[in-house]
Write a protein that holds these residues in place. Structure first.
Motif, short mmCIF file in Angstrom:
data_model
loop_
_atom_site.label_atom_id
_atom_site.label_comp_id
_atom_site.label_asym_id
_atom_site.label_seq_id
_atom_site.Cartn_x
_atom_site.Cartn_y
_atom_site.Cartn_z
N VAL A 115 0.84 -1.20 0.00
CA VAL A 115 0.00 0.00 0.00
C VAL A 115 0.88 1.25 0.00
CG1 VAL A 115 -1.65 1.35 1.36
CG2 VAL A 115 -2.02 -1.09 1.02
N ILE A 116 1.92 1.23 0.82
CA ILE A 116 2.81 2.40 0.90
C ILE A 116 3.55 2.59 -0.42
CG2 ILE A 116 4.89 3.30 2.03
CD1 ILE A 116 3.81 1.90 4.60
N MET A 172 0.69 0.65 -4.56
CA MET A 172 -0.20 -0.28 -5.26
C MET A 172 -1.63 0.07 -4.88
SD MET A 172 0.17 -4.33 -5.48
CE MET A 172 -1.05 -5.41 -6.18
N ARG A 173 -2.54 -0.02 -5.84
CA ARG A 173 -3.91 0.38 -5.57
C ARG A 173 -4.47 -0.51 -4.45
NH1 ARG A 173 -4.90 4.36 -9.23
NH2 ARG A 173 -3.30 4.40 -10.82
N VAL A 174 -5.10 0.14 -3.46
CA VAL A 174 -5.42 -0.52 -2.19
C VAL A 174 -6.21 -1.82 -2.38
CG1 VAL A 174 -6.69 -0.26 -0.02
CG2 VAL A 174 -5.36 1.64 -0.92
N PHE A 194 -2.66 9.60 6.31
CA PHE A 194 -2.02 9.10 5.09
C PHE A 194 -2.94 8.27 4.20
CE2 PHE A 194 1.03 9.55 8.50
CZ PHE A 194 1.92 10.45 7.92
N ARG A 197 -5.33 4.78 -4.35
CA ARG A 197 -4.07 4.32 -3.79
C ARG A 197 -3.44 5.46 -3.01
NH1 ARG A 197 0.14 3.97 -8.72
NH2 ARG A 197 -0.22 5.95 -9.76
N MET A 198 -2.41 5.12 -2.26
CA MET A 198 -1.63 6.14 -1.55
C MET A 198 -0.54 6.58 -2.48
SD MET A 198 -0.72 5.10 2.29
CE MET A 198 0.70 6.18 2.23
N ASP A 199 -0.58 7.84 -2.93
CA ASP A 199 0.47 8.20 -3.89
C ASP A 199 1.52 9.12 -3.29
OD1 ASP A 199 -1.49 10.07 -3.75
OD2 ASP A 199 -2.10 9.89 -5.83
N LEU A 200 1.68 9.06 -1.98
CA LEU A 200 2.73 9.86 -1.35
C LEU A 200 4.09 9.55 -1.95
CD1 LEU A 200 2.15 10.15 2.48
CD2 LEU A 200 2.00 11.87 0.68
N LEU A 201 4.35 8.23 -2.13
CA LEU A 201 5.66 7.81 -2.59
C LEU A 201 5.76 7.92 -4.11
CD1 LEU A 201 7.94 6.65 -0.75
CD2 LEU A 201 7.49 4.48 -1.88
N VAL A 202 4.83 7.25 -4.80
CA VAL A 202 4.85 7.27 -6.26
C VAL A 202 4.72 8.69 -6.77
CG1 VAL A 202 3.75 6.36 -8.32
CG2 VAL A 202 3.75 5.02 -6.24
#
Ligand code: NA
Ligand code: NA
Lengths: 466, 313, 210
Positions: free
Chosen positions: A18-19, A22-24, A353, C87-92
């Motif tokens: 997830v971090i 990748m789509r959840v 987040f 998605r979490m796009d903090l990193l990407v």
């Protein structure tokens, strides 16, 4: 390796995915599938010849989940609630609502901001999604507040915060999702959201009035509306009241006779009435088609997370992780209330987040049974329980707390979706501006949550009447 | 050997034989043969046969009426007005039917072997408003009844209304339906008796049949000693179930009704005979016709069951 | 958090493939939307029938359950095409160029593997409910009025197959962009920063209330 260890490793792996971005939905589904393969293979002692067997059983087990878990009447409320929001917009209900709120309430200190909160709370009674509500009111309310001299950052903050009311005041897609995940009665949870939603709106209002009376150069009250102007503003806003009243009448027939239908049917009837209004207001096939496509996209997004997470939950069931976590939590030498507060704080951090729906879906399968165990189990009576409420009522109370936390996360940096949306509507506002403007409402929300924790009857009074 | 067992809901009278079976097996094998009973963690209640067929777990409970096409042969036990007089008789008849070659073959499609039933009493109605004094009073009444019981009720003019179990309480309170059919334990757990005003003691339009099955491969993979322990414990587990249901659930039922001042309605023999005539024969005929078309010896199964019941009464 | 997105197109083969797939995906998503709409109509008919004609829709709940896979799953490829799965796009979001394409390539390939396996698993789920030798070809039915379940179960592997096509295309484009070091490849949702995305999302509800 013990199933519980496999459970912990795979859960950690999912968080990494997830971090990594990748789509959840798929991160959860993939972790669940890998975990299932691992568990089944471990049962055959990791014999290389049995890997194909483990893969087959795991894939077939996971392959049942999308169809079987999605085919539920309660889940059908989610797309209905989303569609209602789009239709209400086309029906022009939002603008009329704001106009009426303005003429009636703008005379108090901080009047236009208060009007915005009231109009948004009213719209929340037909809209099931926070983000859509903020987007709509950013266009309607912010220009008016700027025109009388409000700080633009504060004006944006009001809209971003008030939008979160849509997820407490029924209908609410996120409350339905909570009810499904923890297998509780949807109708009772929706009902339970009403008073905390109104309560939140009142706390917001008090905060605004307080700020207006103490701060210099705060937006002035807007006065001078005649009673005639006030009353002429009501008819255009009436449809929304009518829809709400019809739904309530529908479910609780006031004429003493039988009700006309169940709450789930009531939701659909509400949507149909708003649809007729939108038709009357000139919506035609192209707009309807666009609304349907948007509804489909948003619904599919939510449902994909639901089944993805439920594959992961299926794996958790085989690993018995929720049971182990609940056992661990109940043996902690800490007061249960302190543990509950720690859980809520953990949600506040996680929510900075993560998306609200993803957060709830990923955590509830483990956290909910643990909280229930803290209270003394699902079947505990109020007298024998830790928090002084029965298992069912604890599920309702915790649900409202968690949803309020999730809503809080919609306005906190760095990923506060409502703030992004408000900034997106207004070219003259940056996301930082909105975050700055919404800060006072953190305090309001913290107060609300503390009060809901301290006085559970605020949440439980209404649902205990049914 | 360690088996995973998939049931659903909370631990209750309905699952006591499974719990008892696990205890007995662990005890008698000296802890060598154990069962993990999971309440909903391994599968949904309508997918338990799928899970058995895949081999995801070794034992499971399900109800025939949840998915008639998956297990048509045992739905004969859900026909209205079979005339079962006790849980013991229902257990006995079910066990006998489970050995019938056509039934064994039907469940073999799912790689499943029937182990034991979970007999439930006849469904009856809790209702609000004017209590029916005769069977005709059900005409035009909106009732919550699904499947075969719904069909039987429409034979006397009631209007079966479809809703999920969790919505039933609200629907009854608000008058969307006037009466709801469940077995007594479900009336208590779904809260219909909290607002109900009357209860039909002997309408007995039918019940559901909920067997416990094991994965056939897993059964074959047991050592002879383990298999003997498992099969040898079934009777004792069943007896525990029957005692539990009779002594705890049914014993609580009468007082629960009295406490709430719920009127108990008992229909006369002539009334019931008329109802039976209107509903039972057509339902049986339809079941036989439909399942003969599937290639089942439907008439034979029906005669087998009704014969056993007649013998017992 | 992605809602709206930006997908470039030109007249290359890949882009035309993207466009024809998009045509199919939009049709399927519209079926989803229409299914939502029909739920609403079904409720109106059910309530009306019950209250005015004492004639509720038999098996109302069964019908809703049948419609749910259409609503929940038919549009899955369209949503992936538009970058709509959150998605979490903090990193990407902070990556640029090759590192970003590498991350997208890996995660998209992982999704493709998952979805191929789920086509298999959901097809097996369908197969267990389907039998040519039974009446209505049905080996599994709904609780109340005994509708055959296989059509609803079949929706899942079909929709999953389409998203596999979409994912395969995306994996190819990301892989090629990784090798060539492209800046703005066609056919995949480009990363817009959160603010731009929100602006696009907001634009969807703009211009209707003026
Ligand atoms: Na709402
Ligand atoms: Na946040």
């Amino acid at each position: 390796m013990e199933p519980i260890q496999i459970g912990l490793i795979v859960s950690g792996g999912m968080l990494v995915l997830v971090i990594l971005g990748m789509r959840v939905a798929f991160a959860a589904g993939l972790s669940g599938l890998v975990g299932l393969i691992w568990i089944f293979w471990s049962r055959r002692g990791y014999d290389p010849e049995d890997f194909l067997w483990a893969l087959t059983v795991a894939v077939k087990t996971a392959g049942q989940v999308p169809h079987s878990k999605i085919s539920s009447q309660a889940l059908s409320l989610i797309p209905t609630f989303i569609l209602i929001g789009y239709l209400a917009y086309h029906a022009g209900l939002t603008k009329a609502l704001f106009e009426a709120a303005k003429r009636w309430f703008a005379w108090v200190p901080g009047g236009l901001a208060v009007s915005t909160v009231f109009a948004t709370a009213g719209f929340a009674a037909v809209s099931g999604a926070s983000v859509a509500t903020s987007a709509v009111f950013a266009r309607i309310a912010i220009p008016e507040m700027l025109a009388v001299g409000y700080d633009k950052r504060f004006a944006a903050g009001v809209v971003a915060a008030a939008g979160t009311l849509a997820s407490l005041i029924p209908p609410s897609a996120i409350l339905v999702i909570y009810a499904i995940i923890v297998e509780q009665d949807v109708g009772r949870l929706l009902l339970a959201g009403f008073i905390p939603g109104v309560f939140s709106a009142v706390v917001y209002t008090l905060l605004i009035v307080g700020m207006a009376m103490t701060l210099k150069n705060f937006g002035p009250p807007v006065t001078g509306f005649t009673w005639k102007e006030r009353f002429t503003s009501l008819p255009p806003a009436l449809p929304i009241v009518a829809v709400v009243v019809i739904i309530i009448f529908f479910v609780y027939n006031p004429f003493g006779g039988d009700a006309w239908g169940t709450p789930t049917e009531g939701g659909a009837i509400g949507a149909f009435i708003v649809f007729l209004m939108a038709l009357y207001r000139g919506m035609r096939w192209p707009q309807l088609k666009e609304a349907l496509l948007e509804t489909a996209k948003l619904s599919v997004m939510i449902f994909t997370i639901i089944w993805g997470v439920l594959i992961y939950v299926r794996f958790l069931g085989f690993a018995d992780l929720p049971g182990a976590f609940a056992d661990w939590l109940t043996t902690l030498e800490m007061s249960p209330m302190l543990i509950l507060i720690c859980i809520l704080l953990a949600y506040a951090v996680l929510g900075m987040f993560m998306d609200a729906i993803g957060m709830l879906l990923l955590t509830l399968p483990v956290v909910f049974p643990a909280v229930m165990a803290l209270n003394g189990g699902m079947n505990v009576t109020a007298e024998a329980s830790t928090f002084g409420m029965s298992g069912t009522m604890c599920a309702v109370w915790f649900g409202i707390l968690v949803v309020k936390m999730a809503e809080f996360c919609l306005i906190t940096p760095p990923i506060g979706l409502n703030c992004f949306v408000v900034a997106g509507v207004r070219d003259d506002l940056s996301v930082q501006d909105v975050f700055k403007g919404v800060t006072p409402f953190f305090i309001a929300d913290a107060i609300t949550i503390a009060l809901l924790v301290a006085f559970p009857w605020i949440v439980l009074w209404l649902p205990s009447q049914m | 050997t360690e088996w995973n067992v998939s049931v659903w809901g909370a631990r209750r009278a309905f699952t006591e034989h499974v719990e008892r079976l696990a205890e007995l097996v662990a005890e008698r094998s000296g802890g060598e043969f154990t069962m993990n009973i999971s309440y909903g963690g391994l599968s949904g209640n309508r997918e338990n046969l799928d899970g058995i067929s895949i081999g995801a777990f070794e034992m499971a409970q399900f109800c025939a009426g949840y998915h008639a096409d998956k297990n048509p042969s045992i739905t004969v036990l859900e026909l209205p007005f079979l005339g079962m007089s006790s849980l013991e008789q229902e257990a006995e008849v079910s066990m006998a039917l489970y050995q019938h070659p056509a039934v064994v073959a039907d469940l073999a499609r799912w790689n499943a072997t029937l182990l034991m039933p979970s007999p439930l009493p006849q469904y009856n109605f809790v209702g609000r408003g004017d209590a029916p004094s005769s069977v005709e009073d059900f005409a035009g009444m909106a009732v919550r009844a699904t499947g075969g019981i719904g069909a039987a009720m429409s034979a006397i003019g009631a209007v079966p209304t479809s809703m999920t179990a969790t919505e039933v309480r609200q629907a009854l309170d608000s008058g969307v339906v006037q009466a709801v059919s469940f077995a007594p334990h479900a009336h208590m757990s779904f809260g219909t008796i909290e607002s109900g005003e009357w209860w039909t003691t002997n309408l007995n339009p039918g019940t559901v049949n909920c067997p416990v099955v094991v994965n056939t491969d897993a059964l074959d993979a047991l050592s002879d000693a383990e298999r003997e322990i498992l099969m040898g414990a079934v009777d004792e587990a069943m007896q525990h179930y029957l005692d539990y249901y009779n002594d705890q659930t049914m014993a609580a039922w009468g007082p629960a009704l009295d406490e709430r001042g719920i009127e108990q309605i008992t229909f006369g023999d002539a009334e019931l005979a008329a109802f039976r005539e209107a509903a039972a024969a057509p339902a049986a005929a339809a079941w036989i016709e439909e399942n003969t078309a599937r290639g089942l010896p439907a008439q034979e199964l029906y005669d087998f069951v009704t014969g056993l019941i007649a013998e017992g009464n | 958090m992605a809602g709206a997105s930006l997908v470039l197109s030109d007249d290359s083969f890949v882009s035309r493939l993207d466009q024809s797939l998009l045509w199919l995906e939009r049709k399927m998503a519209l079926v989803s939307g229409l299914a939502v709409f029909s739920l609403m109509i079904l409720a109106v008919i059910s309530v009306g029938g019950r209250n005015f004609f004492s004639q509720p829709i038999p098996g109302y709940v069964d019908w809703i359950e049948q419609a749910m896979p259409l609503i929940a799953i038919m549009g899955i490829a369209y949503t992936q095409r538009e970058g709509g799965h959150i998605r979490m796009d903090l990193l990407v979001g902070n990556l640029r160029g090759r590192p970003m394409w590498a991350a997208e390539f890996v995660t998209t390939l992982a999704i493709l593997i998952l979805m191929v396996l789920l086509v298999w698993g959901s097809w097996a789920h369908f197969q267990r409910s389907f039998d040519f030798n039974e009446p209505w070809w049905s080996r599994d039915s709904s609780m109340d009025i005994r509708l055959p379940l296989w059509p609803a179960k079949l929706v899942v592997p079909v929709a999953f197959f389409v998203i596999c096509l979409r994912l395969a295309l995306q994996v190819f484009v990301y892989g090629r962009a990784l090798i060539r070091g492209e800046e703005q490849p066609v056919g995949v949702p480009l990363h817009a920063d959160a603010a731009t995305q929100a602006a696009m999302e907001a634009a969807q509800v703009s211009g209707r209330d003026d």
